[in-house]
Scaffold this motif. Structure first.
Motif, PDB file in Angstrom:
ATOM      1  N   LEU A  95       0.856  -1.183   0.000  1.00  0.00           N
ATOM      2  CA  LEU A  95       0.000   0.000   0.000  1.00  0.00           C
ATOM      3  C   LEU A  95       0.891   1.231   0.000  1.00  0.00           C
ATOM      4  CD1 LEU A  95      -2.569  -1.033   2.784  1.00  0.00           C
ATOM      5  CD2 LEU A  95      -2.715  -1.461   0.322  1.00  0.00           C
ATOM      6  N   TYR A  96       0.599   2.173  -0.893  1.00  0.00           N
ATOM      7  CA  TYR A  96       1.413   3.388  -0.919  1.00  0.00           C
ATOM      8  C   TYR A  96       0.519   4.612  -1.100  1.00  0.00           C
ATOM      9  CZ  TYR A  96       0.998   3.625  -6.068  1.00  0.00           C
ATOM     10  OH  TYR A  96       0.524   3.732  -7.353  1.00  0.00           O
ATOM     11  N   GLY A  97       1.042   5.762  -0.689  1.00  0.00           N
ATOM     12  CA  GLY A  97       0.283   7.001  -0.794  1.00  0.00           C
ATOM     13  C   GLY A  97       1.031   8.141  -0.125  1.00  0.00           C
ATOM     14  N   GLN A  98       0.425   9.321  -0.195  1.00  0.00           N
ATOM     15  CA  GLN A  98       1.033  10.496   0.407  1.00  0.00           C
ATOM     16  C   GLN A  98       1.033  10.382   1.936  1.00  0.00           C
ATOM     17  OE1 GLN A  98       2.497  13.131  -0.933  1.00  0.00           O
ATOM     18  NE2 GLN A  98       2.182  12.531  -3.070  1.00  0.00           N
ATOM     19  N   PRO A  99       1.923  11.140   2.610  1.00  0.00           N
ATOM     20  CA  PRO A  99       1.878  11.172   4.073  1.00  0.00           C
ATOM     21  C   PRO A  99       0.512  11.618   4.572  1.00  0.00           C
ATOM     22  CG  PRO A  99       3.901  12.187   3.258  1.00  0.00           C
ATOM     23  CD  PRO A  99       3.056  11.927   2.061  1.00  0.00           C
ATOM     24  N   SER A 100       0.094  11.042   5.704  1.00  0.00           N
ATOM     25  CA  SER A 100      -1.174  11.381   6.377  1.00  0.00           C
ATOM     26  C   SER A 100      -2.411  10.883   5.654  1.00  0.00           C
ATOM     27  CB  SER A 100      -1.295  12.904   6.579  1.00  0.00           C
ATOM     28  OG  SER A 100      -0.206  13.391   7.352  1.00  0.00           O
ATOM     29  N   ILE A 154       2.232 -10.498   4.668  1.00  0.00           N
ATOM     30  CA  ILE A 154       3.143  -9.358   4.701  1.00  0.00           C
ATOM     31  C   ILE A 154       2.444  -8.149   4.092  1.00  0.00           C
ATOM     32  CG2 ILE A 154       5.385  -8.468   3.978  1.00  0.00           C
ATOM     33  CD1 ILE A 154       6.242 -11.431   3.611  1.00  0.00           C
ATOM     34  N   VAL A 155       2.472  -7.035   4.817  1.00  0.00           N
ATOM     35  CA  VAL A 155       1.959  -5.769   4.304  1.00  0.00           C
ATOM     36  C   VAL A 155       3.120  -4.790   4.261  1.00  0.00           C
ATOM     37  CG1 VAL A 155       0.364  -3.845   4.662  1.00  0.00           C
ATOM     38  CG2 VAL A 155      -0.354  -6.182   5.214  1.00  0.00           C
ATOM     39  N   MET A 156       3.433  -4.302   3.084  1.00  0.00           N
ATOM     40  CA  MET A 156       4.491  -3.303   2.916  1.00  0.00           C
ATOM     41  C   MET A 156       3.835  -1.943   2.687  1.00  0.00           C
ATOM     42  SD  MET A 156       7.260  -5.350   0.502  1.00  0.00           S
ATOM     43  CE  MET A 156       6.120  -5.609  -0.869  1.00  0.00           C
ATOM     44  N   LEU A 157       4.317  -0.932   3.370  1.00  0.00           N
ATOM     45  CA  LEU A 157       3.832   0.433   3.182  1.00  0.00           C
ATOM     46  C   LEU A 157       4.908   1.252   2.483  1.00  0.00           C
ATOM     47  CD1 LEU A 157       2.189   1.089   6.678  1.00  0.00           C
ATOM     48  CD2 LEU A 157       1.177   0.035   4.635  1.00  0.00           C
ATOM     49  N   GLY A 158       4.472   2.148   1.620  1.00  0.00           N
ATOM     50  CA  GLY A 158       5.431   2.961   0.882  1.00  0.00           C
ATOM     51  C   GLY A 158       4.949   4.384   0.710  1.00  0.00           C
ATOM     52  N   HIS A 159       5.909   5.311   0.652  1.00  0.00           N
ATOM     53  CA  HIS A 159       5.573   6.699   0.351  1.00  0.00           C
ATOM     54  C   HIS A 159       5.365   6.849  -1.156  1.00  0.00           C
ATOM     55  CE1 HIS A 159       6.176   8.048   4.390  1.00  0.00           C
ATOM     56  NE2 HIS A 159       7.438   7.651   4.422  1.00  0.00           N
ATOM     57  N   GLU A 160       4.486   7.751  -1.499  1.00  0.00           N
ATOM     58  CA  GLU A 160       4.178   7.983  -2.912  1.00  0.00           C
ATOM     59  C   GLU A 160       5.159   8.978  -3.532  1.00  0.00           C
ATOM     60  OE1 GLU A 160      -0.035   8.515  -4.279  1.00  0.00           O
ATOM     61  OE2 GLU A 160       0.675  10.557  -4.669  1.00  0.00           O
ATOM     62  N   SER A 189       6.226  13.899 -21.978  1.00  0.00           N
ATOM     63  CA  SER A 189       4.971  14.507 -22.436  1.00  0.00           C
ATOM     64  C   SER A 189       4.199  15.140 -21.283  1.00  0.00           C
ATOM     65  CB  SER A 189       4.097  13.449 -23.121  1.00  0.00           C
ATOM     66  OG  SER A 189       3.748  12.418 -22.213  1.00  0.00           O
ATOM     67  N   ASP A 190       4.884  15.311 -20.130  1.00  0.00           N
ATOM     68  CA  ASP A 190       4.284  15.923 -18.939  1.00  0.00           C
ATOM     69  C   ASP A 190       3.140  15.090 -18.349  1.00  0.00           C
ATOM     70  OD1 ASP A 190       5.991  18.076 -18.884  1.00  0.00           O
ATOM     71  OD2 ASP A 190       4.729  19.306 -20.168  1.00  0.00           O
ATOM     72  N   THR A 191       3.142  13.779 -18.651  1.00  0.00           N
ATOM     73  CA  THR A 191       2.157  12.881 -18.055  1.00  0.00           C
ATOM     74  C   THR A 191       2.623  12.482 -16.659  1.00  0.00           C
ATOM     75  OG1 THR A 191       1.537  11.992 -20.214  1.00  0.00           O
ATOM     76  CG2 THR A 191       0.949  10.682 -18.281  1.00  0.00           C
ATOM     77  N   ARG A 192       1.772  12.664 -15.673  1.00  0.00           N
ATOM     78  CA  ARG A 192       2.123  12.341 -14.293  1.00  0.00           C
ATOM     79  C   ARG A 192       1.790  10.886 -13.985  1.00  0.00           C
ATOM     80  NH1 ARG A 192      -0.401  16.680 -10.312  1.00  0.00           N
ATOM     81  NH2 ARG A 192       1.120  15.735  -8.908  1.00  0.00           N
ATOM     82  N   ARG A 193       2.672  10.253 -13.235  1.00  0.00           N
ATOM     83  CA  ARG A 193       2.441   8.866 -12.817  1.00  0.00           C
ATOM     84  C   ARG A 193       2.835   8.715 -11.356  1.00  0.00           C
ATOM     85  NH1 ARG A 193       4.663   3.434 -12.869  1.00  0.00           N
ATOM     86  NH2 ARG A 193       3.030   1.977 -13.550  1.00  0.00           N
ATOM     87  N   TYR A 194       1.946   8.079 -10.585  1.00  0.00           N
ATOM     88  CA  TYR A 194       2.190   7.861  -9.168  1.00  0.00           C
ATOM     89  C   TYR A 194       2.833   6.492  -8.969  1.00  0.00           C
ATOM     90  CZ  TYR A 194      -1.123  11.712  -8.829  1.00  0.00           C
ATOM     91  OH  TYR A 194      -1.753  12.910  -8.981  1.00  0.00           O
ATOM     92  N   THR A 195       3.913   6.483  -8.188  1.00  0.00           N
ATOM     93  CA  THR A 195       4.616   5.232  -7.927  1.00  0.00           C
ATOM     94  C   THR A 195       5.163   5.268  -6.504  1.00  0.00           C
ATOM     95  OG1 THR A 195       6.344   3.733  -8.747  1.00  0.00           O
ATOM     96  CG2 THR A 195       6.789   6.102  -8.892  1.00  0.00           C
ATOM     97  N   VAL A 196       6.023   4.298  -6.163  1.00  0.00           N
ATOM     98  CA  VAL A 196       6.552   4.187  -4.809  1.00  0.00           C
ATOM     99  C   VAL A 196       7.935   4.830  -4.736  1.00  0.00           C
ATOM    100  CG1 VAL A 196       7.208   2.593  -2.967  1.00  0.00           C
ATOM    101  CG2 VAL A 196       5.250   2.073  -4.427  1.00  0.00           C
ATOM    102  N   ASP A 197       8.148   5.619  -3.722  1.00  0.00           N
ATOM    103  CA  ASP A 197       9.425   6.290  -3.512  1.00  0.00           C
ATOM    104  C   ASP A 197      10.416   5.302  -2.909  1.00  0.00           C
ATOM    105  OD1 ASP A 197      11.417   8.111  -3.277  1.00  0.00           O
ATOM    106  OD2 ASP A 197      10.518   9.251  -1.633  1.00  0.00           O
ATOM    107  N   THR A 198      11.452   4.960  -3.668  1.00  0.00           N
ATOM    108  CA  THR A 198      12.445   4.011  -3.178  1.00  0.00           C
ATOM    109  C   THR A 198      13.756   4.226  -3.913  1.00  0.00           C
ATOM    110  OG1 THR A 198      12.867   1.671  -2.728  1.00  0.00           O
ATOM    111  CG2 THR A 198      11.811   2.187  -4.813  1.00  0.00           C
ATOM    112  N   LEU A 199      14.717   3.338  -3.713  1.00  0.00           N
ATOM    113  CA  LEU A 199      16.065   3.506  -4.256  1.00  0.00           C
ATOM    114  C   LEU A 199      16.140   3.154  -5.742  1.00  0.00           C
ATOM    115  CD1 LEU A 199      18.275   2.028  -1.395  1.00  0.00           C
ATOM    116  CD2 LEU A 199      18.310   4.361  -2.241  1.00  0.00           C
ATOM    117  N   GLY A 200      15.472   3.903  -6.571  1.00  0.00           N
ATOM    118  CA  GLY A 200      15.583   3.712  -8.007  1.00  0.00           C
ATOM    119  C   GLY A 200      14.765   2.556  -8.551  1.00  0.00           C
TER     120      GLY A 200
END
Length: 324
Positions: free
Chosen positions: A19-24, A136-142, A149-160
């Motif tokens: 599960l990932y998303g913005q803080p709060s 196992i539940v892994m949490l991640g920051h978005e 083309s300036d298209t936005r994509r949401y993914t998980v913040d991690t080491l590359g």
């Protein structure tokens, strides 16, 4: 070693959910609604969760080693939550950089070999948790990425990308948590798209999340429901394989066009994926009988006498496809 036959259902007893998303947005709160949770706290923000369960503070790689060396520490728990998986990978990376000169670059980052070691250590830890029978539940920051083309994509913040690939291949489900436009409702979406990372193994889609006070066993119930759905899907797939196999065998014994048309009507009534698998055997049978498909009457025409025996087909003959 146990060998499982293709027709034997495999029990789905464990799941890995990311599960990932913005803080709060409530990731930790949702995670605590799983069954009998022990949260491995890398992020040091569990105080924000109003429904907190047991927490293990992870301050160094040695703490992870302690868990692996003393499985009894996690034995009482059903679900292990990693909060967050990005911080966990950071900690593992620092351990690798400090302990293995070949795994670091001149600038102090991970080398190509280092990233390989990172993936191995991460996967080995997850394998250990699974060997102990844990969900196992892994949490991640978005993180938001923007392409040319300036298209936005949401993914998980991690080491590359290499580290992200390790996370993605480990997860059975990947869901993004977010608020709607007015910030009053929270959603959890497992669908992968051009705009977000996702993995949807059982057609879950988008879920409206309840208020934290009404969560109760929300995530625990979700995990158990998906195990049942995946198990049922495997059983249905095995049943479908049996249906296709039985029809293929039956088509081999058809000796006249009338019987072929009877079989064709029943096969056409099957679900489309099953019918598609049987189009070639139907065409082979029709070829052997010297019959052709007539679009106008929607059946095969040819020698119709019930006593007409099916000639042996040549292995090199070209078959005519059945028209859908």
């Amino acid at each position: 070693m146990k060998i499982i036959e293709p027709t034997t259902p495999i029990e789905v007893s464990q799941l890995v959910v990311l599960l990932y998303g913005q803080p709060s947005v409530g990731k930790t709160t949702i995670a605590f609604s799983a069954e009998n949770v022990l949260l491995l706290d890398f992020d040091k923000r569990t105080y924000t969760a109003p429904n907190r369960q047991h927490v293990a503070e992870i301050n160094s790689y040695a703490d992870l080693q302690e868990i692996m060396q003393q499985p009894e520490l996690i034995r009482p728990y059903r679900t292990i939550v990693i909060d967050t998986v990005g911080r966990m990978l950071d900690m593992i990376a620092q351990h690798i950089i400090q302990s293995s000169p070949k795994s670091r670059t001149a600038l102090g980052g991970l080398s190509l070999n280092g990233y390989g070691d990172l993936g191995s250590v991460f996967q080995n830890f997850l394998k250990f948790l699974r060997s102990q029978g844990k969900d196992i539940v892994m949490l991640g920051h978005e993180k938001t990425e923007t392409d040319t083309s300036d298209t936005r994509r949401y993914t998980v913040d991690t080491l590359g990308k290499t580290a992200l690939a390790e996370i993605v291949k480990s997860a059975d489900f990947i869901g993004r948590m977010y608020f709607n436009a007015d910030g009053k409702k929270r959603f959890l979406n497992f669908n992968a798209s051009d705009s977000q990372l996702g993995k949807n193994s059982s057609d879950v889609g988008e879920i409206l999340l309840p208020h934290w006070s009404a969560l109760e066993n929300f995530l625990g119930d979700f995990i158990e429901e998906q195990k049942e759905r995946l198990g049922k899907a495997m059983e249905e797939e095995i049943t479908a394989q049996d249906i296709v196999a039985n029809w293929k065998e039956a088509l081999l014994s058809i000796a006249n066009v009338s019987a072929l048309n009877d079989a064709f009507k029943e096969i056409k009534a099957l679900e489309r994926p099953l019918y598609e698998q049987l189009r070639r055997p139907l065409a082979d049978c029709a070829k052997d009988l010297g019959a052709e498909y007539d679009v106008q009457v929607n059946e095969f025409i040819g020698r119709m006498a019930s006593t007409t025996e099916k000639p042996k087909a040549k292995a090199t003959s070209k078959r005519k496809e059945v028209v859908s």
